[in-house]
Motif scaffolding. Structure first.
Motif, PDB file in Angstrom:
ATOM      1  N   VAL A   1     -23.163 -15.666  19.276  1.00 53.60           N
ATOM      2  CA  VAL A   1     -22.488 -14.725  20.171  1.00 53.60           C
ATOM      3  C   VAL A   1     -21.406 -14.023  19.352  1.00 53.60           C
ATOM      4  O   VAL A   1     -20.899 -14.579  18.385  1.00 53.60           O
TER       5      VAL A   1
ATOM      6  N   GLN B   1     -15.281 -15.595  23.784  1.00 53.79           N
ATOM      7  CA  GLN B   1     -15.357 -15.379  25.231  1.00 53.79           C
ATOM      8  C   GLN B   1     -16.811 -15.291  25.715  1.00 53.79           C
ATOM      9  O   GLN B   1     -17.080 -15.446  26.900  1.00 53.79           O
ATOM     10  N   ASP B   2     -17.759 -15.022  24.811  1.00 52.00           N
ATOM     11  CA  ASP B   2     -19.159 -14.889  25.181  1.00 52.00           C
ATOM     12  C   ASP B   2     -19.919 -16.212  25.197  1.00 52.00           C
ATOM     13  O   ASP B   2     -21.093 -16.242  25.567  1.00 52.00           O
TER      14      ASP B   2
END
Length: 149
Positions: free
Chosen positions: A131, A135-136
């Motif tokens: 990612v 945050q992903d």
């Protein structure tokens, strides 16, 4: 999950008084620093510096230690945003880590931004679990409750 270093030198974890992360260590050797923590039920291992032949043995030991000490079910996040150089042995270590976590019936996520040093080195199997930002990373699934008869 053992990797043999291309040289006999192993770079230790970053310590007070050692060169800044990413800067060459003593005698021009690559440096690699680690930071561990948790996020949404996942064990997070952030690496900063160079994931190359001279540091891959130390990185492997730190990944193995983090994997063993993490809660179950295993959910491991390797934050590679601070890696400024990676070679073939570094990429091989990430592949081994994926296999090891998978064998433990765990989940592995790599945080590797598209503009960073690591992303171009990832093969198609590793890109599936990467990612671009922390945050992903999906939150760890909650373990299902055991039903009693």
């Amino acid at each position: 999950m053992l990797v043999q270093s291309a040289t006999s030198q192993v770079t230790p974890d970053h310590r007070a008084g050692a060169p800044a992360c990413g800067a060459p260590g003593p005698r021009g050797r690559p440096a690699l620093a680690f930071e561990t923590g948790t996020r949404d039920g996942a064990a997070v291992l952030a690496m900063t510096g160079q994931l190359v032949a001279e540091t891959v043995v130390t990185a492997e030991a730190k990944i193995l230690t983090t994997t063993v000490l993490a809660g179950r079910p295993l959910n491991l996040v390797l934050d590679l945003t601070g890696i400024d150089a990676i070679d073939q042995l570094g990429t091989a270590l990430l592949t081994k880590t994926r296999f090891t976590v998978s064998a433990a019936r765990g989940t592995l996520h790599l945080v590797a931004p598209p503009g960073g040093a690591v992303h171009p080195a990832l093969n198609r199997y590793l890109r599936r679990i990467s990612v671009p930002q922390m945050q992903d990373v999906p939150a760890a699934p909650m373990p299902s409750a055991v039903r009693r008869a």
